[in-house]
Design an enzyme around this catalytic site. Structure first.
Site, PDB file in Angstrom:
ATOM      1  N   ARG A  89      23.978 -31.200  -4.077  1.00 13.58           N
ATOM      2  CA  ARG A  89      25.024 -30.125  -3.578  1.00 13.58           C
ATOM      3  C   ARG A  89      26.225 -30.514  -4.657  1.00 13.58           C
ATOM      4  O   ARG A  89      26.715 -31.661  -4.855  1.00 13.58           O
ATOM      5  CB  ARG A  89      25.492 -30.588  -2.108  1.00 13.58           C
ATOM      6  CG  ARG A  89      26.845 -29.628  -1.742  1.00 13.58           C
ATOM      7  CD  ARG A  89      27.313 -30.150  -0.355  1.00 13.58           C
ATOM      8  NE  ARG A  89      28.601 -29.462   0.076  1.00 13.58           N
ATOM      9  CZ  ARG A  89      29.681 -29.976   0.027  1.00 13.58           C
ATOM     10  NH1 ARG A  89      29.771 -31.339  -0.247  1.00 13.58           N
ATOM     11  NH2 ARG A  89      30.657 -29.510   0.571  1.00 13.58           N
ATOM     12  N   HIS A 133      35.480 -25.784  -4.231  1.00 18.85           N
ATOM     13  CA  HIS A 133      35.788 -27.209  -3.603  1.00 18.85           C
ATOM     14  C   HIS A 133      37.137 -27.351  -4.192  1.00 18.85           C
ATOM     15  O   HIS A 133      37.459 -28.272  -4.887  1.00 18.85           O
ATOM     16  CB  HIS A 133      34.867 -28.182  -4.162  1.00 18.85           C
ATOM     17  CG  HIS A 133      34.906 -29.165  -3.326  1.00 18.85           C
ATOM     18  ND1 HIS A 133      33.670 -29.809  -2.539  1.00 18.85           N
ATOM     19  CD2 HIS A 133      35.743 -30.262  -2.935  1.00 18.85           C
ATOM     20  CE1 HIS A 133      34.056 -31.008  -2.061  1.00 18.85           C
ATOM     21  NE2 HIS A 133      35.223 -31.362  -2.257  1.00 18.85           N
ATOM     22  N   GLU A 178      35.734 -27.185   3.269  1.00 16.03           N
ATOM     23  CA  GLU A 178      36.878 -27.836   3.943  1.00 16.03           C
ATOM     24  C   GLU A 178      37.925 -26.953   3.892  1.00 16.03           C
ATOM     25  O   GLU A 178      39.052 -27.354   3.290  1.00 16.03           O
ATOM     26  CB  GLU A 178      37.158 -29.386   3.645  1.00 16.03           C
ATOM     27  CG  GLU A 178      35.811 -30.212   3.944  1.00 16.03           C
ATOM     28  CD  GLU A 178      36.296 -31.785   3.388  1.00 16.03           C
ATOM     29  OE1 GLU A 178      37.444 -31.984   3.279  1.00 16.03           O
ATOM     30  OE2 GLU A 178      35.316 -32.372   3.875  1.00 16.03           O
ATOM     31  N   ASN A 307      31.032 -31.901   7.259  1.00  5.93           N
ATOM     32  CA  ASN A 307      31.419 -33.082   6.675  1.00  5.93           C
ATOM     33  C   ASN A 307      32.232 -33.975   7.551  1.00  5.93           C
ATOM     34  O   ASN A 307      33.174 -33.368   8.343  1.00  5.93           O
ATOM     35  CB  ASN A 307      32.678 -32.748   5.397  1.00  5.93           C
ATOM     36  CG  ASN A 307      32.089 -31.755   4.499  1.00  5.93           C
ATOM     37  OD1 ASN A 307      30.762 -31.638   4.138  1.00  5.93           O
ATOM     38  ND2 ASN A 307      32.819 -31.751   3.337  1.00  5.93           N
ATOM     39  N   TYR A 309      33.510 -37.837   8.584  1.00  5.61           N
ATOM     40  CA  TYR A 309      34.005 -39.316   7.973  1.00  5.61           C
ATOM     41  C   TYR A 309      34.213 -39.963   9.423  1.00  5.61           C
ATOM     42  O   TYR A 309      33.925 -41.164   9.187  1.00  5.61           O
ATOM     43  CB  TYR A 309      35.131 -39.222   7.152  1.00  5.61           C
ATOM     44  CG  TYR A 309      34.618 -38.553   5.539  1.00  5.61           C
ATOM     45  CD1 TYR A 309      33.690 -39.421   4.718  1.00  5.61           C
ATOM     46  CD2 TYR A 309      34.388 -37.299   5.299  1.00  5.61           C
ATOM     47  CE1 TYR A 309      33.349 -39.031   3.537  1.00  5.61           C
ATOM     48  CE2 TYR A 309      34.028 -36.695   4.590  1.00  5.61           C
ATOM     49  CZ  TYR A 309      33.330 -37.635   3.296  1.00  5.61           C
ATOM     50  OH  TYR A 309      32.754 -37.164   2.326  1.00  5.61           O
ATOM     51  N   GLU A 373      28.525 -33.835   4.070  1.00  4.93           N
ATOM     52  CA  GLU A 373      28.902 -34.862   3.436  1.00  4.93           C
ATOM     53  C   GLU A 373      29.091 -35.971   4.604  1.00  4.93           C
ATOM     54  O   GLU A 373      29.650 -35.979   5.627  1.00  4.93           O
ATOM     55  CB  GLU A 373      30.494 -34.824   2.940  1.00  4.93           C
ATOM     56  CG  GLU A 373      30.696 -33.976   1.662  1.00  4.93           C
ATOM     57  CD  GLU A 373      32.189 -33.746   1.285  1.00  4.93           C
ATOM     58  OE1 GLU A 373      32.988 -34.765   1.471  1.00  4.93           O
ATOM     59  OE2 GLU A 373      32.267 -32.630   0.658  1.00  4.93           O
TER      60      GLU A 373
END
Ligand code: FCB
Length: 466
Positions: A89, A133, A178, A307, A309, A373
């Site tokens: 990606r 991005h 995002e 994504n 985290y 991600e």
């Protein structure tokens, strides 16, 4: 390139945790790795400009050289191949492809991605393209940026330039990475480019980012010669009440509304969450919706990029015990769960990834999910060869992959997982200080050295091939 035969930790997942069709990958983005900021007709993006603002980026770092991927692309593709992943990606830099953000294509800029796609395919790696991005051409920011409706149309035009060139070889195309970060961090908090601090503008940006996604998706689909997989990547966490009180439950609802539902509801249901619309209107703010916009935004798509985290708790009471801030707004205070932290000071909460994925499956059914991600920065110590024995990062990956497997067990339709990131790179406002790579980069020599986590990832993937 051969990976070192370092001892992998024994963090192996069960052999049946992932099916052979599961898509394994690694991810990067253009500004974080490419460098060559002034080459091939590229013009400055908002990040080039922001990096020059004193104090905006740690150590005054910038992406002029980054990982020099623009010049080292074939070697980097060989590196990706050595990991045994299915897919890579990457994102396309708008100011390379259409330097003025409007007007003609720049053939030299587009040619780089054309070569990258060919190189990947020659090496048996599927390209996964992200169109945006965060590197908006500066000229478009000068014209108002994402708060300006016109930017959505400019984005769709640019998307078609990329699509026309690559659609014959690229199956998966995601529009935005995002949008919350673009809108919230870029236009409200101001810690990301373009560094504005204007809440109203950030809400305008939300709508125009989503509109740009919808317009681009519609136009690409109308022009496709074979079926593609379209989608968008959102950053998502979890928002739980810090304590079981009305105030904390309400704060968690608000955080979830601004962080997740404000994006996914319009995309999947065709309307903004009523509780958020209400709250905004109490502040005299309305989303700048025009006739027909919501149908465009709700254009169906095939994959949601997740994504993840960390997850968070929220309190409706601030540290002084107040329920309302100076601005008269109810307090929404983030509280990190009391777990170990990464070098970003982010809590390590794998069980919340399961929670998020199961919730997405429940609240937004019928939407295949791919983790686009997931990863962690730690304070790596490289040996003389550049090798990093990153037990901490390896454990992070193992625990989060186990969390994905658990969500699959609970019925969530998760089709793939991309580690962030292929290699250490420019971590936005943190500059080069924070390292997320599974491959170590020596920025003086540009030498790449796979870390222990890369070896572990390769071995883990191989386990599901057999
Ligand atoms: C995400 C970004 C990515 C990277 C990671 C750590 O928000 O998409 O570029 O910076 O965080």
């Amino acid at each position: 390139m051969n990976l070192p035969t370092a001892p992998s930790p024994t963090l192996l997942l069960p052999g049946d945790a992932f099916p052979p069709t599961f898509e394994w990958g690694v991810a990067t983005s253009s500004y974080q790795i490419e460098g060559a900021a002034k080459e091939g007709g590229r013009t400055p993006s908002i990040w080039d400009t922001f990096c020059r603002v004193p104090g905006a980026v740690h150590n005054g770092d910038h992406g002029d050289v980054a990982c020099d991927h623009y010049h080292r692309m074939p070697q980097d593709v060989a590196l990706i191949k050595s990991l045994g992943v299915d897919s890579y990606r990457f994102s396309v830099a708008w100011p390379r492809v259409q330097p003025h953000g409007r007007g003609p294509v720049n053939p030299e800029g587009l040619a780089f991605y054309d070569r990258l796609v060919d190189e990947l395919l020659t090496n048996g790696i599927k390209p996964w393209v992200t169109l945006y991005h965060w590197d908006l051409p500066q000229e478009l920011e000068d014209a108002g940026g994402w708060p300006n409706r016109d930017t959505a149309y400019r984005f769709a035009d640019y998307a078609m330039m990329v699509f026309d060139k690559l659609q014959d070889r690229v199956e998966t195309i995601t529009t935005l990475n995002e949008p919350w970060c673009s809108a919230w961090l870029g236009y409200h908090v101001g810690v990301h480019a373009p560094g504005r601090k204007d809440f109203r503008a950030s809400i305008d940006a939300v709508h125009h980012l989503l509109l740009g996604h919808g317009l681009a998706t519609q136009r690409m689909r109308a022009a496709e010669t074979t079926p593609h997989r379209y989608g968008i990547t959102l950053n998502m966490g979890t928002a739980d009440p810090a304590e079981d009180t009305d105030a904390d439950r309400d704060a968690a609802r608000r955080a979830d509304g601004m962080g997740l539902r404000l994006y996914l509801d319009p995309l999947r249901k065709g309307y903004y969450p009523p509780d958020m619309v209400d709250e905004l209107s109490q502040q005299g703010i309305a989303l700048p919706i025009q006739d027909g916009d919501m149908e465009i935004i709700a254009e169906p798509f095939e994959v949601l990029g997740v994504n993840f985290y960390f997850g968070q708790d929220f309190s409706g009471v601030d540290e002084q015990g107040r329920t309302h801030g100076d601005d008269g707004q109810p307090v929404v205070r983030q509280v990190f769960p009391g777990t170990a932290r990464t070098a970003m000071d982010w809590p390590i909460t794998p069980e919340r990834l399961t929670q998020l994925l199961v919730r997405l499956h429940r609240d937004y059914p019928g939407l295949p999910l791919v983790i686009t991600e997931n990863g962690a920065a730690f304070d790596d110590t490289a040996d003389e060869q550049g090798y990093v024995a990153d037990d901490d990062r390896t454990t992070y990956f193992a625990e989060h992959l186990a969390a994905v497997a658990e969500a699959r067990n609970q019925g969530a339709d998760i089709r793939g997982y991309f580690a962030w990131s292929l290699m250490d790179n420019f971590e936005w406002a943190y500059g080069y200080d924070k390292r997320f790579g599974i491959v170590h980069v020596d920025y003086d020599t540009q030498k790449r050295t796979p870390k222990q986590s890369a070896v572990w990832y390769r071995d883990t993937i191989a386990q599901y091939r057999d």
